[in-house]
Design an enzyme around this catalytic site. Structure first.
Site, PDB file in Angstrom:
ATOM      1  N   THR A  34       1.277   5.938  -9.735  1.00  0.00           N
ATOM      2  CA  THR A  34       1.749   4.758  -9.015  1.00  0.00           C
ATOM      3  C   THR A  34       0.971   3.564  -9.526  1.00  0.00           C
ATOM      4  O   THR A  34      -0.224   3.659  -9.787  1.00  0.00           O
ATOM      5  CB  THR A  34       1.473   4.867  -7.501  1.00  0.00           C
ATOM      6  OG1 THR A  34       0.056   4.970  -7.320  1.00  0.00           O
ATOM      7  CG2 THR A  34       2.141   6.080  -6.905  1.00  0.00           C
ATOM      8  N   GLU A  49       5.757   8.734  -4.465  1.00  0.00           N
ATOM      9  CA  GLU A  49       5.233   9.890  -3.732  1.00  0.00           C
ATOM     10  C   GLU A  49       6.335  10.777  -3.173  1.00  0.00           C
ATOM     11  O   GLU A  49       6.072  11.813  -2.576  1.00  0.00           O
ATOM     12  CB  GLU A  49       4.321   9.411  -2.583  1.00  0.00           C
ATOM     13  CG  GLU A  49       2.971   8.846  -3.021  1.00  0.00           C
ATOM     14  CD  GLU A  49       3.027   7.368  -3.411  1.00  0.00           C
ATOM     15  OE1 GLU A  49       4.143   6.833  -3.606  1.00  0.00           O
ATOM     16  OE2 GLU A  49       1.952   6.743  -3.528  1.00  0.00           O
ATOM     17  N   LYS A  77       0.967 -11.424  10.715  1.00  0.00           N
ATOM     18  CA  LYS A  77       0.655 -11.346  12.139  1.00  0.00           C
ATOM     19  C   LYS A  77       0.400 -12.750  12.670  1.00  0.00           C
ATOM     20  O   LYS A  77      -0.607 -13.378  12.341  1.00  0.00           O
ATOM     21  CB  LYS A  77      -0.557 -10.446  12.374  1.00  0.00           C
ATOM     22  CG  LYS A  77      -0.641  -9.984  13.827  1.00  0.00           C
ATOM     23  CD  LYS A  77      -1.512  -8.754  13.994  1.00  0.00           C
ATOM     24  CE  LYS A  77      -1.349  -8.181  15.399  1.00  0.00           C
ATOM     25  NZ  LYS A  77      -2.150  -6.979  15.589  1.00  0.00           N
ATOM     26  N   TRP A  92       4.489  -9.714  15.108  1.00  0.00           N
ATOM     27  CA  TRP A  92       4.742  -9.421  13.703  1.00  0.00           C
ATOM     28  C   TRP A  92       5.919 -10.236  13.172  1.00  0.00           C
ATOM     29  O   TRP A  92       6.936 -10.365  13.847  1.00  0.00           O
ATOM     30  CB  TRP A  92       5.066  -7.935  13.500  1.00  0.00           C
ATOM     31  CG  TRP A  92       3.898  -7.023  13.750  1.00  0.00           C
ATOM     32  CD1 TRP A  92       3.681  -6.269  14.862  1.00  0.00           C
ATOM     33  CD2 TRP A  92       2.797  -6.776  12.880  1.00  0.00           C
ATOM     34  NE1 TRP A  92       2.513  -5.557  14.736  1.00  0.00           N
ATOM     35  CE2 TRP A  92       1.943  -5.847  13.528  1.00  0.00           C
ATOM     36  CE3 TRP A  92       2.437  -7.248  11.615  1.00  0.00           C
ATOM     37  CZ2 TRP A  92       0.761  -5.385  12.946  1.00  0.00           C
ATOM     38  CZ3 TRP A  92       1.266  -6.779  11.044  1.00  0.00           C
ATOM     39  CH2 TRP A  92       0.444  -5.869  11.711  1.00  0.00           C
TER      40      TRP A  92
END
Lengths: 557, 557
Positions: free
Chosen positions: A194, A339, A447, A452
């Site tokens: 990755t 993954e 935030k 959020w």
């Protein structure tokens, strides 16, 4: 040994391992004449077939064995999508060695790092990367030989690379009577690092089992729906999570394969789509942007393309609208990760949605879709408790399944899994029908005053403005609200829009406190090696930026 | 322990077992509202859903556990295709016990034999089979309890069955908080006995792994192509090789399921196809014969049906012609065996065939098609040597794959496999594109003067005559040629044809020595419990029959 309880009564079926070699063998036997067409680095179009691929991959397997490659050894590639890369896929994994696909867009230092970390024994590479390999070769300590994937007459007369072989020589030196070995299906098959935004790249080590199961699941009608009548052009590179598994699912389905090589610009892709009658393609939004722009500017249409998988980053609504409404292409909005081999979900409607008005259908298509069979999803709160599937509640997304990572390759440190689930680092909602919608990467969420703000929705909205080509939204420190959104825009060439017009554009479209505090126009966004916007770079670049609202402590954001 | 070599480097993916419970859990989570519609024995149409099926199968699993059913124990069913049978499929296998589906068309003695051989602990049955169960119950020594799958008010007031429970009572007594256990994927899941034509039935013991892999492979676009937009009606019974795996592949795909119960006549099937908008169905030729006759006689057409899988016996060309040309249905000609879970091949065209004239395309569709991914095929001579894939050479068909039997359940005697391959008992050709064509069962082939005559082709030709409803061809001893073909025909009601017309009908259509030596008209053909013509019975019945050619020693056959 299985880590799970054994029944007192076991089934009496053949214990046949799921092996990658079985895929190309099957394709050669049942769809042997079906084509593999490659645009080569050399510039021409090369035509091969599954029968030929099987033959040459067995020769290569024999050649690698003769060079001393053993089971479990890593063999690296630095290559575009092409027939030789496909042969290497099967030769290396099929013989029990491990194919390590390296992303050539990484910095040379990163390439050296992962090559040494993986202890690659051989490195196969395309002519494009000769200078790169000349640069790194001496530093790749474990590599015993470099194999240049080109015709003999293209081999460089002079090079500083020690032990350079010509791919065609290796193939020619061996007969095709090689028989694929049988071994445990949990053996390692491929390795992909990755391109993490922080720290060193981490390796994901796929097994034969995970790869074959992923191929089965991703070819299903509810997923990518690959059948022998398709002609598939993977734009997504074979060095990027195995081109989303297409080098496996396409031969498994007997479909014709078309490889674009290094020519990923809109014009080259369009011409190849048309000349080879491509029905199905897959890639990240960035690459479709180039294709769409070329086609719009030149008033072109697709004559054969029926559907497109878009993944790697969220598909902007404006792009989906163009593809569906203007070009008449079915869009499968997919989500996954390195993954996860990588496919986790695939978008699409259900029967019951057909009665909905078009704009509501579009909202569903903009979600990342359903888990493909084999993948389990859940969302949890900060406390780890599972959250409801109501399409509204946002949570950290966890996944589970036979093609999901359990640990990184040779990676010390904290456990990767949380109670058997892999934490994706994404924040998402899941609705009552199981549709996933990625809200943001956890680390990209802003935030603001305890609430959020998801940056993907802001960027998608911004890209709905005709003058906006690309958009990125990041959180900037704010004395009162902790963080507030800053919107960074790249304008479409020849079109104009002001900061004020842009801010006004958001009004009525989202909650007032989501509207960015500022808009900046920049020339380009930093892109990572896999075509994603590097927000960590933007955050670094703008970390001292002072928002115009920062001084007005009393202002309502 | 894996019987295969382990690589020095194993993959680092989750080791998650492939379990049947995962399928219904997935369907409930992602397609929870999609329907399971059943025509009940009670006569009405019952509507359930995957969510409901998941809920009730967990209750049943808990109920069976409370009754003392443990992992590996066999639980039998004598039931039609319906929602309760589907719940039992998941409850029994999902909890780690073994679902033993018994074919109610077997003789009571055979049912007693296999029930005792399998040591079934419980027997679930439909109301239809009450008298049958009353007959056999006392002789099924291992069965601790009988569960009648009907509403409470339908329970018999009086019965000689000891320990009779009502299915709905078992369900109601338990909550749906049952969590499916995790265990090794090679654990036994289901058990199905072949109705062998000689000797006792033999049990095939499927594992969770083989069942899930078969579900993946059979749902692929190149196989049965099952997706969430389909509405699937399995006519093939759930007591016959798990209805070809559809109770697994359909929920895995989220498609709507329609169960016909006991009403398998043409009229009932047609009405259900139409009222539930069935898109896809599967069954043996015999059942399609009834449907086609009903539709032709009543001038009906399909409004939603798009494709049909035909297997269990070769699809007669005349039937395929009617389905494709008259009714506009796509026909998938499939081949498999109880020993193969059952799917081995699925028919269809390849891209390159689209340019062929219709009659040549039809010849390809009449073959049994390609191996589905995971199955390996080969044909061998009497000496065991592999024969070429040329579409002409006939050989004994051998198969291999993760859902192919390795040995029969509790069966003493010779090894089942030949060097790791399962001998199917079929004789077949395979062409250069991998298309399989079954020529005959080895034991049905007629050996005439040292040459083989395939009976399937003779029967197919005979059924091309408008007055022929059914045909069976068997070998009769002949003093000169060892064996010669005798053709047994059932006439279509109201139509006439003579022996001489029939023999003339063959002329010019096949090699002269293939033309039967005699034709007899009979009222009905003996059919086995799975809807196949019992040729062994015919051979027994006609073993003393003297062919008209038998006296003419000098005649040229």
């Amino acid at each position: 040994m299985s880590p799970y309880p054994i029944s007192p009564l076991m089934g009496q079926m053949m214990s046949q391992p799921l092996l990658i070699s079985g895929i190309i063998e099957f394709a050669a036997r049942h769809y042997g004449g079906n084509e593999i067409v490659s645009r080569r680095i050399e510039g021409d179009l090369h035509r091969s077939s599954y029968r030929e691929c099987h033959r040459r991959s067995r020769r290569l397997a024999k050649g690698l064995q003769a060079l001393g490659v053993n089971m479990g050894d890593r063999v690296a590639t630095l290559a575009w999508n092409g027939y030789r890369h496909m042969e290497a896929y099967y030769a290396v994994s099929g013989s029990g060695a491990v194919l390590h696909t390296i992303n050539p867009r990484l910095f040379p230092e990163q390439i050296v790092y992962i090559c040494n970390h993986a202890e690659d024994q051989f490195l196969l590479f395309d002519l494009t990367f000769l200078a790169l390999v000349e640069d790194v070769a001496a530093r790749c300590k474990s590599v015993k030989g470099f194999i240049l994937m080109c015709d003999r007459e293209r081999m460089p007369a002079k090079t500083n690379i020690q032990n350079l072989l010509c791919y065609e020589d290796v193939i020619d030196a061996h007969t095709d009577d090689y028989v694929w070995p049988m071994f445990d299906e949990n053996s390692a098959a491929t390795l992909c690092y990755t391109s993490g935004t922080t720290g060193h790249p981490k390796g994901v080590l796929y097994s034969h089992r995970s790869t074959v199961l992923h191929a089965y699941a991703s070819a299903l009608p509810n997923a990518l729906n690959v059948g022998s009548f398709d002609t598939v052009l993977p734009v997504v590179p074979m060095f990027h999570v195995n081109a989303w598994g297409l080098p496996y699912s396409v031969p498994l389905s007997g479909a014709k394969m078309v490889f674009p090589g290094a020519a990923l610009d809109g014009k080259s892709l369009y011409e190849l789509f048309e000349s080879e009658k491509v029905t199905f393609s897959a890639g990240v939004p960035t690459v479709w942007l180039g294709l769409i722009n070329f086609m719009l500017q030149n008033q072109r249409t697709f004559s054969s393309l029926r559907r497109m998988v878009i993944g790697g980053a969220a598909c902007p609504p404006a792009m989906m609208a163009t593809l569906i409404d203007h070009f008449g292409v079915q869009v499968i909005h997919a989500w996954g990760m390195t993954e996860m081999s990588p496919l986790g979900t695939a978008g699409g409607l259900q029967v019951k949605h057909l009665a909905l008005p078009p704009d509501q259908q579009r909202q569903i298509l903009l979600k990342q879709g359903h888990a493909i069979y084999g993948v389990d999803l859940k969302i949890v709160g900060d406390d780890g408790m599972e959250l409801p599937w109501d399409g509204v509640t946002c949570g950290h997304l966890l996944v589970k399944g036979p093609w999901v990572i359990s640990s990184y390759f040779r990676h010390e440190g904290a456990d990767v899994l949380q109670n058997g689930w892999f934490p994706t680092g994404d924040v998402a909602t899941i609705d009552a029908d199981g549709y996933l919608q990625i809200t943001d990467r956890s680390k990209d969420m802003i935030k603001s005053g305890g609430e959020w703000i998801g940056t993907i929705e802001l960027e998608n909205l911004a890209m709905g403005h005709p003058a906006v080509l690309q958009a990125a939204c990041i959180g900037i420190r704010h004395p009162k609200w902790d963080e507030r959104p800053l919107l960074l825009l790249v304008k479409r060439p020849g079109l104009e829009v002001t900061r004020e017009e842009m801010l006004q554009f958001f009004e009525g479209k989202i909650a007032k406190f989501w509207i960015p505090d500022d808009v900046l126009f920049i020339d380009a966004l930093p892109m990572g090696a896999t075509g994603k916007i590097q927000k960590n770079k933007l955050r670094e670049q703008f970390k001292e930026y002072r928002l115009p609202t920062a001084g007005m402590e009393s202002s309502e954001p």
